[in-house]
Write an enzyme that holds these catalytic residues in place. Structure first.
Site, PDB file in Angstrom:
ATOM      1  N   TYR A   1       0.627  -1.638  -0.222  1.00  0.00           N
ATOM      2  CA  TYR A   1       0.128   0.364   0.019  1.00  0.00           C
ATOM      3  C   TYR A   1       0.879   1.439  -0.253  1.00  0.00           C
ATOM      4  O   TYR A   1       1.714   1.098   0.637  1.00  0.00           O
ATOM      5  CB  TYR A   1      -1.134   0.015   1.063  1.00  0.00           C
ATOM      6  CG  TYR A   1      -1.719  -1.122   1.497  1.00  0.00           C
ATOM      7  CD1 TYR A   1      -1.782  -1.946  -0.127  1.00  0.00           C
ATOM      8  CD2 TYR A   1      -2.453  -1.520   2.329  1.00  0.00           C
ATOM      9  CE1 TYR A   1      -3.067  -3.016  -0.363  1.00  0.00           C
ATOM     10  CE2 TYR A   1      -3.230  -2.371   2.485  1.00  0.00           C
ATOM     11  CZ  TYR A   1      -3.710  -2.787   1.616  1.00  0.00           C
ATOM     12  OH  TYR A   1      -4.201  -4.417   0.948  1.00  0.00           O
TER      13      TYR A   1
ATOM     14  N   PRO B   1     -15.714  -4.691   3.312  1.00  0.00           N
ATOM     15  CA  PRO B   1     -17.258  -5.036   3.186  1.00  0.00           C
ATOM     16  C   PRO B   1     -18.151  -3.594   2.724  1.00  0.00           C
ATOM     17  O   PRO B   1     -19.170  -4.095   2.809  1.00  0.00           O
ATOM     18  CB  PRO B   1     -16.589  -4.320   4.643  1.00  0.00           C
ATOM     19  CG  PRO B   1     -15.382  -3.486   5.482  1.00  0.00           C
ATOM     20  CD  PRO B   1     -14.755  -4.437   3.883  1.00  0.00           C
ATOM     21  N   LEU B   2     -17.399  -2.250   2.188  1.00  0.00           N
ATOM     22  CA  LEU B   2     -18.669  -1.251   2.200  1.00  0.00           C
ATOM     23  C   LEU B   2     -18.044  -1.123   0.602  1.00  0.00           C
ATOM     24  O   LEU B   2     -19.326  -0.515  -0.598  1.00  0.00           O
ATOM     25  CB  LEU B   2     -17.581  -0.149   2.598  1.00  0.00           C
ATOM     26  CG  LEU B   2     -18.076  -0.016   3.746  1.00  0.00           C
ATOM     27  CD1 LEU B   2     -17.066   1.805   3.844  1.00  0.00           C
ATOM     28  CD2 LEU B   2     -19.283  -0.124   4.053  1.00  0.00           C
ATOM     29  N   GLY B   3     -17.879  -2.664  -0.298  1.00  0.00           N
ATOM     30  CA  GLY B   3     -17.823  -2.470  -2.064  1.00  0.00           C
ATOM     31  C   GLY B   3     -17.320  -1.331  -2.674  1.00  0.00           C
ATOM     32  O   GLY B   3     -16.918  -0.867  -3.674  1.00  0.00           O
ATOM     33  N   ARG B   4     -15.775  -1.262  -1.904  1.00  0.00           N
ATOM     34  CA  ARG B   4     -14.632  -0.080  -2.757  1.00  0.00           C
ATOM     35  C   ARG B   4     -15.659   1.463  -2.095  1.00  0.00           C
ATOM     36  O   ARG B   4     -15.364   1.618  -3.069  1.00  0.00           O
ATOM     37  CB  ARG B   4     -14.645  -0.470  -3.929  1.00  0.00           C
ATOM     38  CG  ARG B   4     -13.144  -1.129  -3.712  1.00  0.00           C
ATOM     39  CD  ARG B   4     -12.996  -1.857  -5.001  1.00  0.00           C
ATOM     40  NE  ARG B   4     -12.215  -2.969  -4.933  1.00  0.00           N
ATOM     41  CZ  ARG B   4     -10.975  -3.775  -4.531  1.00  0.00           C
ATOM     42  NH1 ARG B   4     -10.537  -2.803  -3.928  1.00  0.00           N
ATOM     43  NH2 ARG B   4     -10.557  -4.533  -4.618  1.00  0.00           N
ATOM     44  N   GLY B   5     -16.784   1.192  -1.146  1.00  0.00           N
ATOM     45  CA  GLY B   5     -17.388   2.270  -1.352  1.00  0.00           C
ATOM     46  C   GLY B   5     -18.596   2.073  -2.118  1.00  0.00           C
ATOM     47  O   GLY B   5     -19.671   3.328  -1.174  1.00  0.00           O
TER      48      GLY B   5
HETATM   49  N1  LIG Z   1      -5.916  -8.605   1.032  1.00  0.00           N
HETATM   50  C1  LIG Z   1      -6.438  -7.877  -0.135  1.00  0.00           C
HETATM   51  O1  LIG Z   1      -6.027  -7.938  -1.123  1.00  0.00           O
HETATM   52  C2  LIG Z   1      -7.072  -6.527   0.116  1.00  0.00           C
HETATM   53  C3  LIG Z   1      -7.524  -5.602  -1.046  1.00  0.00           C
HETATM   54  C4  LIG Z   1      -7.860  -4.645  -0.680  1.00  0.00           C
HETATM   55  C5  LIG Z   1      -8.444  -3.771   0.421  1.00  0.00           C
HETATM   56  N2  LIG Z   1      -7.860  -5.230   1.615  1.00  0.00           N
HETATM   57  C6  LIG Z   1      -8.051  -4.451   3.094  1.00  0.00           C
HETATM   58  O2  LIG Z   1      -9.591  -3.899   2.831  1.00  0.00           O
HETATM   59  C7  LIG Z   1      -9.238  -2.693   3.393  1.00  0.00           C
HETATM   60  C8  LIG Z   1     -10.487  -1.899   3.098  1.00  0.00           C
HETATM   61  O3  LIG Z   1     -11.142  -1.688   1.776  1.00  0.00           O
HETATM   62  P1  LIG Z   1     -10.951  -0.617   1.045  1.00  0.00           P
HETATM   63  O4  LIG Z   1     -10.583  -0.107   1.194  1.00  0.00           O
HETATM   64  O5  LIG Z   1     -10.260  -1.223  -0.457  1.00  0.00           O
HETATM   65  O6  LIG Z   1     -12.659  -1.179   0.457  1.00  0.00           O
HETATM   66  P2  LIG Z   1     -14.268  -0.213   1.454  1.00  0.00           P
HETATM   67  O7  LIG Z   1     -13.642  -0.537   2.846  1.00  0.00           O
HETATM   68  O8  LIG Z   1     -15.291  -1.319   0.688  1.00  0.00           O
HETATM   69  O9  LIG Z   1     -14.140   1.276   1.172  1.00  0.00           O
HETATM   70  C9  LIG Z   1     -13.358   1.928   0.975  1.00  0.00           C
HETATM   71  C10 LIG Z   1     -14.192   3.097   0.505  1.00  0.00           C
HETATM   72  O10 LIG Z   1     -15.599   3.768   1.278  1.00  0.00           O
HETATM   73  C11 LIG Z   1     -14.829   4.785   1.651  1.00  0.00           C
HETATM   74  N3  LIG Z   1     -15.426   4.737   2.872  1.00  0.00           N
HETATM   75  C12 LIG Z   1     -15.525   4.256   3.675  1.00  0.00           C
HETATM   76  N4  LIG Z   1     -16.307   4.368   4.750  1.00  0.00           N
HETATM   77  C13 LIG Z   1     -17.600   5.143   4.198  1.00  0.00           C
HETATM   78  C14 LIG Z   1     -18.830   5.810   4.540  1.00  0.00           C
HETATM   79  N5  LIG Z   1     -19.285   5.483   6.105  1.00  0.00           N
HETATM   80  N6  LIG Z   1     -19.211   6.024   4.195  1.00  0.00           N
HETATM   81  C15 LIG Z   1     -19.098   6.681   2.677  1.00  0.00           C
HETATM   82  N7  LIG Z   1     -18.012   6.322   2.527  1.00  0.00           N
HETATM   83  C16 LIG Z   1     -17.249   4.904   2.753  1.00  0.00           C
HETATM   84  C17 LIG Z   1     -13.617   5.735   1.921  1.00  0.00           C
HETATM   85  O11 LIG Z   1     -13.549   7.126   1.407  1.00  0.00           O
HETATM   86  P3  LIG Z   1     -12.678   7.191   2.466  1.00  0.00           P
HETATM   87  O12 LIG Z   1     -11.476   6.733   2.465  1.00  0.00           O
HETATM   88  O13 LIG Z   1     -13.031   8.422   1.735  1.00  0.00           O
HETATM   89  O14 LIG Z   1     -13.727   7.767   3.693  1.00  0.00           O
HETATM   90  C18 LIG Z   1     -13.611   3.895   0.524  1.00  0.00           C
HETATM   91  O15 LIG Z   1     -13.521   4.879  -0.808  1.00  0.00           O
HETATM   92  C19 LIG Z   1      -7.915  -1.989   2.572  1.00  0.00           C
HETATM   93  O16 LIG Z   1      -8.122  -0.963   3.158  1.00  0.00           O
HETATM   94  C20 LIG Z   1      -7.516  -3.409   3.049  1.00  0.00           C
HETATM   95  O17 LIG Z   1      -7.182  -2.629   4.494  1.00  0.00           O
HETATM   96  C21 LIG Z   1      -7.502  -6.195   1.309  1.00  0.00           C
END
Ligand SMILES: NC(=O)c1ccc[n+]([C@@H]2O[C@H](COP(=O)([O-])OP(=O)(O)OC[C@H]3O[C@@H](n4cnc5c(N)ncnc54)[C@H](OP(=O)(O)O)[C@@H]3O)[C@@H](O)[C@H]2O)c1
Length: 317
Positions: free
Chosen positions: A58, A206-210
């Site tokens: 990252y 978990p938030l479907g990438r937002g």
């Molecule tokens: N093992 C793997 O291969 C892998 C792959 C992908 C991700 N991950 C891990 O999983 C974590 C979470 O996944 P992710 O960050 O990709 O996706 P996510 O948690 O599904 O969604 C993150 C997105 O949602 C927005 N968001 C967060 N909270 C919100 C809310 N309450 N209301 C509206 N928008 C909101 C964030 O924007 P803001 O940041 O601007 O709030 C960001 O754009 C990563 O950080 C990483 O640690 C692991």
């Protein structure tokens, strides 16, 4: 405080974790702000958000360094999870799989240094390297655990056969794979296996990438540097087709005076007591909103409605 356990390691964490990828990588680069992200990291433990997930991949190692600095002197308040086997390489920092045992062992020392700790709480194989038998990569993680350099070990995006193979060598503490209202590919094999074997399942994205927060209406597009600009699930057509999913989530949220993000996270907590969502955010107000999802109780009929949501348009990668 509610807690969940990380497999046989005995480590306990709050039910909602914090994914740190977006603070340094993947999405809207112009919105990355280390000072604000540090505030998020430092507030998290007071909200019961104690599992902090990062990786060398990252932001070209910067994310681990950001976390190391944020928790200097407060190390005992958090459970630090990082990864190995996927590293930025070459002039464009493309992410390359390297699951050779010697790379994993050296990678652990590098992560320890960047995180400014003498033991990593959770060390996860980020991706299985198709050029190295997974048993060999896993052997290196088991060796690091035996040596006391890491406390718990995990594997990400592994198939059921890979999971079974490595668990027989040394027990898996955590599986980290994508799981959410619109990504359920593991529900028939890896997920039930994890609950039967007492292994924690960290649900990433978990938030479907937002998307599941309802913040991406029809017509949403992304900058070239944003990973979602290249994802089949975020084309203009897919976003339009998938509004049917967020409409249901929003309706349930309104009934509770909650937000769609909270419903998406609360649903994951109903999937099993071993499931720990790790939503990503770089904004303090969203950290608080997401943490509060641990207290949202959905009714049985709401859970059923969410279970019955249609499959999304567009592959996830
Ligand atoms: N093992 C793997 O291969 C892998 C792959 C992908 C991700 N991950 C891990 O999983 C974590 C979470 O996944 P992710 O960050 O990709 O996706 P996510 O948690 O599904 O969604 C993150 C997105 O949602 C927005 N968001 C967060 N909270 C919100 C809310 N309450 N209301 C509206 N928008 C909101 C964030 O924007 P803001 O940041 O601007 O709030 C960001 O754009 C990563 O950080 C990483 O640690 C692991």
């Amino acid at each position: 405080m509610q807690t969940r356990v990380l497999g046989s390691s005995g480590i306990t964490v709050g039910p909602i974790g914090l994914g740190c990828m977006g603070m340094s990588y993947a999405y809207d680069k112009a919105e990355q702000d280390d000072a604000r992200s540090t505030a998020v990291l430092q507030e998290a433990p007071s909200l019961g958000v104690t599992l902090i997930d990062t990786a060398p991949a990252y932001g070209v190692y910067r994310n681990e360094s950001l976390i190391g600095a944020a928790y200097e002197g407060r190390r005992d308040e958090v459970v630090l999870a990082t990864k190995c086997g996927l590293y930025p390489e070459g002039p464009d920092n493309a992410l390359i799989r390297d699951g050779r045992p010697e790379t994993i062992i050296a990678g652990c020392d590098d992560s320890l240094r960047r995180l400014r700790v003498d033991v990593i709480d959770v060390f996860q194989l980020h991706r299985v390297d198709e050029n190295v038998p997974v048993e060999e990569s896993w052997g290196a993680l088991a060796e690091l655990k035996a040596a006391g350099k890491v406390r718990a070990i995990g594997i990400s995006e592994a198939t059921i056969d890979q999971v079974r193979a490595v668990h027989a060598i040394s027990p898996i503490d955590v599986i980290q794979s994508e799981l959410s209202l619109w990504t359920r590919q593991w529900v028939n094999d890896v997920l039930p296996w994890s609950s039967e074997n007492g292994v924690a399942f960290l649900s990433y994205c978990p938030l479907g990438r937002g998307f599941l927060t309802g913040s991406m209406p029809v017509g949403t597009t992304f900058d070239k540097g944003d990973l979602r600009a290249r994802s089949p699930r975020f084309t203009v057509e897919a976003i339009e087709a998938n509004q049917a999913i967020v409409d249901v989530v929003r309706e349930i949220a309104e009934a509770h005076d909650a937000t769609s993000a909270q419903v998406a996270l609360a649903w994951l907590l109903t999937v099993g007591p071993n499931v720990i969502p790790i939503p990503g955010t770089k904004r303090p107000e969203r950290l608080r909103e997401n943490a509060a999802a641990a207290d949202l109780v959905l009714t049985a009929s709401e859970v059923q409605r969410l279970n019955d949501l249609p499959a999304p348009a567009g592959e996830r990668y």
